[in-house]
Design an enzyme around this catalytic site. Structure first.
Site, PDB file in Angstrom:
ATOM      1  N   THR A 208       0.974  -1.088   0.131  1.00 26.23           N
ATOM      2  CA  THR A 208       0.209   0.030   0.258  1.00 26.23           C
ATOM      3  C   THR A 208       0.931   1.481   0.080  1.00 26.23           C
ATOM      4  OG1 THR A 208      -0.110  -0.307   2.295  1.00 26.23           O
ATOM      5  CG2 THR A 208      -1.893  -1.074   1.007  1.00 26.23           C
ATOM      6  N   GLY A 247       3.875  -2.615   7.986  1.00 30.90           N
ATOM      7  CA  GLY A 247       4.403  -3.107   9.113  1.00 30.90           C
ATOM      8  C   GLY A 247       5.773  -3.662   9.211  1.00 30.90           C
ATOM      9  N   GLU A 497      -8.101  -6.342   5.379  1.00 38.01           N
ATOM     10  CA  GLU A 497      -8.667  -7.509   4.878  1.00 38.01           C
ATOM     11  C   GLU A 497     -10.010  -7.203   4.053  1.00 38.01           C
ATOM     12  OE1 GLU A 497      -8.333 -11.333   5.904  1.00 38.01           O
ATOM     13  OE2 GLU A 497      -6.405 -10.713   6.671  1.00 38.01           O
TER      14      GLU A 497
END
Lengths: 747, 747
Positions: A208, A247, A497
């Site tokens: 992303t 992350g 998700e």
């Protein structure tokens, strides 16, 4: 000033009654009010007696306080079902229970896994402690079975959701990408360098970007092939192209699986995946051209170090593009992969796990709320009486007991979902895929159902957490009672998700297609059979019964929900058809009916959950069936009262029957209240997992709560007294009005 | 392991289409997923295209990214109403708007009031910065008018809710208690010592205890009169008697208004209020017998230092008991006060302020969500097309536009509530209170309505905050985008000032009593007139119309909601009567029908809000009326679709009319979408108050977001690399299997 008016005469009393402001303190503060007042909030009889003139209960204060442990113990005297049996049934079987207990013990005994001091740790401290846990889990990957690791991660998802994420980024996303996209020789190359076991490589997942999420095809990061050097040049051309939310990037990762636009000779070939080194594993210095920052505080899950990454013409060998599918030759020729719709199967497991997580997290929230409600007492029913337990108030039963039923529905829904998924993957992975068409149908159906379940179960669980938190009154606002942080960690499940709203629309799109199949008389999958029957039977079904037994039987409730769901689906399908007739293209037509699709998905999921729940109740041991049956009926009837309009509109129930259902919901709440503590006991979470003094098994809530608060907040000097408070206390605000003006004296 | 299966083949592509996993990345992660994926969530067309086979939009990545500021600017080109006029109308008048603007400027320019770095401050830093703000506000009390202070506090309640609480504890609760309960000589004694202006005394409010909230009569702390020394002995006898949640106690207060059981010669006289010194203002050392601790982290509002207090036989002079009402003589004789029901009036202002706050906080949340939705683009409608704005998706309109309507309903509901309250207090405080009975009726009605409004408006606002947060996709989970912290601060409104559930029951209890009055043909207050008419007319009304104009006119919608509310109230009243007939006492009977009372209160409050909103729309200037009328109709129709069962059950609308209403909701959302940005502009909050880069006025969201994140998270060395990460990367897990056993070789 406001406070004057609002406080004037607040404590004027009448007759012999205690002052009103005292009797109704929970109402008596004006808007300028402190958090102390939030204790003044538990459901109660007399507190609710505001505008009546009935007598107060001054004597209640003469009552010696009831021992909290005795209050809770009394609830366990005569459960109507064998609690341990229920644990086995809910977990799956005895072995599953024993494995969970082993995992809980292992975590509780590991000092790395201390969690009761989280509220007072700084972001830096939380990040460091989480890293300390990573190593042991990394070794688990080598020493434990898949099932053991899966179960441990599922438990950790309740105990420490942020760790679950931080660990999952490497193994689930980064290594998962290698698994799914690397050629055999690429995979063994990375395996040899410790890409799975973190022996030399810790990975993150660079998909992303700041300005791009869902639409991955729109990612801006570029990977340009340099034929002369046989390299790709990875580059971040704009600010919105900055990799965002990555992350593990801020503190942890040495490598990243970067999603970027493949460009060769000026031509774009779409987004592919490239392994890019971020840091030197020996020094952790950033590699040339790589710039990384910390995204910092989030609503929750601060254990995971989300970061942003910018690449400035970073060169990697061609072999670092993952080429299991699309390949790029030395000459820059692009070889496209064969088709493979079966990749859809990969989308489902995440949903299954989140439905499972929704049930598990709800179990914990309800254990806390129900044990507290069985101990906390507020207001006596009369002079000299012992104060009444919260759980004995009908309204408090209405607040909590239906949530218990929802939790069971999610547990059994998740279990069936998981079984279907396992069968599906076995089918997909079996060499000989005869009857491909049936497989694809199964795939579509499982995908759509999992999308709907993920959305509505995560929303349902989020509501359960906050309802339970609010039911603790003021104590629910403390960071030490376990539900405020749970909300902050869990809420992201509704977004990642696939945003829940989008998933409901996907489910709705599938349901519309099923409606069209049904109209054409084509057979529907088992889970959709209710739709097929509804379309076949020209005459719409309706409930003929009058008695509770008739109106609220499994058989009737299944038919009722099937009728409502089918109705909603057909409504959406009709809107879709109308939009097409108006000349809209297919996508635009689907957008037109999106609100109806979302509604259809909701009705379908509730129907689906009830069917799975009622089947599980019917298949349960005799000793558990009565309790599970009550819970299943409560789930269906309570949900029906929330959507009574649907049942009336499709003509299945009439007014009287709806009133009967509403009454039955109250009866079931009062009935199940007697087993409420035993039911949450059967969830079998240790005090370590509950991690809330108000939900502890022995009921010694006040002592444990006080101890926890004191442990986390040692009494120190007030650091800013001399600097800020003393000058405030001692300040003078006298100011003369300046010199007297002659002109004023002349007047 | 799970991740293998779930990632297998994820990026297999078919035909010329980009890999599935890329097109649908928001769906493609398995459950072990990192927060990065939460960006992958925005509502979108193609993302919602999962199980269809329509072509992807590879070219969308060729589009130059649209300038965010141009995207937002385009929305302002042609508002259908004069924006500034709307601001004046919503604020009340031009003067009110100018005052708000003055306050916003004052706060923004004061370095003490920096708020954009809150997410990264430690609890200690937040506490200290908040104390630094207290002084200036303390001086405001001396220099500013009531109205100015009231408006400033209202704005601060949006800007910094935790400060609002910390400041309010002293002036609202502690000094408010002196105002309400001290005799004139006592009050002047404390005033001389700086009890109002914090010149020598900072106060806190010691009512709630660890084990006691709502039931103040059950407080355990004792105040025993010692006749020999003319003193009271303040004592905490048990752990549950520990004063708990006491705002300001941990760090700030020198004195406390302690609520304790008055005991004289062994006899209890109920709970009274005593001023007890906690700390020496010169040294801030605790006074003998006083023990205080910090309650620590909360879900939000960490600016306020809630603490716990234990007293061990602390002696205070008799004159420190506040004796405006109950008096204790030198001989220990207790003199009870005269009756004074009018104290009820004091309960209302807090609710009014919280209803007001609900509207104000919702304005901010929607400004952020709608400006972002007008800028953020996701997925192109076709090859080569510009990506579509979120706000252009019908489902996104359904998510946000009805919340806009709810916000206006709360604003106008709060305004009327405030007017009624002011009139009521004037009436109460007027010397000549002729027609006491009418006054008391007015009091009861205002009290009940304010209780219901407080509960449902705070719940409504909380939902608005989280819906807006979820609509930001992944960015909503960041602590820097302004809505996660807003949720954590606001949520306590649902608990303090009376738990929302309890307040709804009080409102419901009043409504039941009104139903019985109506049955007896007695007149009802204006706000309840719909109930009187409903009871009078033996024939229940129903909608005869067919067209949208007929079904959704103000007149019809008022009648419809009145019908539904009256129906719910009568239902609760009937259940109450039945319970009495069964022999239950009055309180038990009210408990029996508590679920129905809660429902009746909800229907009443929605009806009330719509009536106020539609009246305001009718009274608005011609230039604003069309827009406000659409919003009011949307409020009523959208709420009706949420409770369609009620309308069908009472027979006001039929199936067809309900479908008409549902369609009209979609039409109104699409229509109002065109004015959405202008409407939130009219809320007129400065970027400082919005305090979210995604909601900034100029639309430069990505640059400001990135800058804010970088400012708050400077790039440092990873502190624990050497200690934790390097050993992990370099570890070896080889282990031999122990010595070879001879017995094994023998085999």
């Amino acid at each position: 000033m406001i406070v004057f008016a609002s406080f004037r005469g607040r404590l004027i009393a009448r007759g012999n009654e205690p002052p009103i402001g005292q009797r109704f303190s929970c109402l008596s503060f004006n808007s300028v009010v402190s958090a102390q007042t939030i204790l003044a909030c538990d459901s109660s009889r007399h507190c609710d007696n505001m505008v009546s003139t009935s007598a107060p209960t001054p004597n209640s204060s003469n009552q010696a306080p009831i021992n909290p442990m005795e209050s809770l113990g009394a609830e366990r005297k005569s459960p109507s079902f064998p609690v341990r049996e229920m644990t086995y049934f809910v977990d799956g079987d005895k072995e599953a229970t024993l494995l969970k207990e082993e995992i809980m013990l292992e975590l509780e005994r590991d000092p790395n896994w201390k969690i009761d001091d989280y509220p007072n740790l700084s972001l830096a401290e939380i990040r460091e402690r989480t890293m300390a846990k990573v190593r042991r889990m990394a070794d688990d990957l080598l020493t434990k079975s898949k099932e053991q690791v899966f179960q441990k991660m599922a438990m950790i998802s309740v105990v420490d959701p942020g760790f679950w994420t931080r660990f999952g980024v490497h193994i689930g996303l980064f290594f998962g990408a290698l698994q799914g996209q690397a050629t055999p020789s690429q995979l063994s190359y990375w395996l040899e360098r410790g890409a799975m076991t973190m022996q030399g490589i810790i990975g993150c997942f660079g998909m992303t970007e700041l300005g791009h999420g869902s639409n991955v095809a729109g990612l801006e990061t570029t990977a340009t092939f340099d034929k002369n050097t046989d390299e790709f040049v990875i580059h971040t051309p704009t600010i919105t192209a900055t990799k965002w939310w990555i992350g593990g990037a801020a503190h942890t990762a040495t490598h990243c699986a970067v999603y970027a636009q493949l460009i060769i000779d000026g031509k774009r070939y779409g987004v592919k995946t490239f392994v890019v080194q971020l840091r030197d594993p020996e020094t952790f210095q950033l590699m040339p051209g790589v710039n990384i920052g910390d995204i910092g505080k989030k609503m929750g899950r601060d254990q995971i170090d989300n970061g942003w990454i910018q690449f400035t013409n970073v060169r990697i060998p061609r072999s670092h593009m993952l080429m299991k599918h699309t390949k790029v030759t030395r000459e820059g020729k692009v070889i496209d992969p064969p088709m493979a719709q079966l990749a859809y199967g990969a989308l489902i497991l995440g949903r299954v796990s989140m439905v499972n997580d929704s049930g598990n997290v709800s179990k914990r929230a309800l254990t806390i709320a129900i044990r507290y409600a069985a101990i906390r007492r507020q207001f006596a029913s009369g002079p000299g009486q012992v104060e009444t337990k919260l759980l004995d108030y009908p309204i408090h039963q209405h607040r909590l007991i239906p949530l218990l039923a929802q939790t069971f529905a999610m547990i059994f829904g998740a279990r069936e979902m998981n079984t279907n998924y396992q069968n599906l993957m076995a089918q997909i992975n079996s060499e000989k895929q005869e009857n491909m068409q049936a497989l694809l149908e199964n795939l579509k159906e499982t995908h759509a159902t999992s999308a709907g379940l993920k959305a509505f179960c995560t929303w349902m669980c989020l509501n359960i957490i906050d309802q339970c938190r609010q039911s603790l009154g003021g104590h629910g606002y403390s960071a030490y009672t376990g539900l405020s942080t749970s909300y902050q960690d869990f809420v992201v499940h509704c977004t990642w998700e696939g945003d829940n709203t989008i998933l409901t629309l996907q489910c709705g799109r599938y349901l519309v297609s099923m409606a069209n199949q049904a109209k054409k008389g084509k057979p529907l999958p088992k889970n959709m059979s209710y739709l097929g029957e509804f379309v076949k039977s020209r005459t719409h079904p309706s409930c003929k019964g009058v008695s509770v037994e008739d109106v609220c039987s499994f058989k009737t409730l299944r038919e009722a929900w099937g009728c409502v769901a089918a109705n909603a689906i057909i409504q959406a399908a009709n809107e879709f058809e109308e939009a097409l007739k108006k000349g809209l293209d297919k996508d635009a037509a689907y957008e037109q009916c999106s609100a109806s699709r979302l509604h259809a998905a909701r009705m379908h999921v509730f129907t689906h959950l009830f069917n799975r729940f009622s089947e599980a109740a019917e298949a349960s041991p005799d000793s558990l069936r009565p309790t599970l049956t009550k819970l299943a009926v409560l789930f269906a009837t309570h949900s029906a009262t929330q959507h009574s309009g649907e049942f009336l509109q499709c003509g299945y129930y009439n007014n009287e029957q709806i009133y009967t259902i509403k009454r039955h919901v109250s009866e079931l709440c009062a009935d199940l209240r007697n087993d409420a503590v035993s039911i949450v006991d059967s969830f079998n979470y240790s005090d370590y997992v509950i991690n809330s003094p108000l939900g502890c098994f022995d009921g010694n809530i006040y002592v444990k709560y006080f101890d926890l608060v004191k442990r986390n907040n040692p009494q120190n000097e007030i650091p800013y007294f001399e600097k800020l408070i003393k000058p405030l206390l001692n300040r003078s605000v006298d100011s003369d009005g300046g010199p007297e003006l002659e002109i004023d004296q002349e007047e």
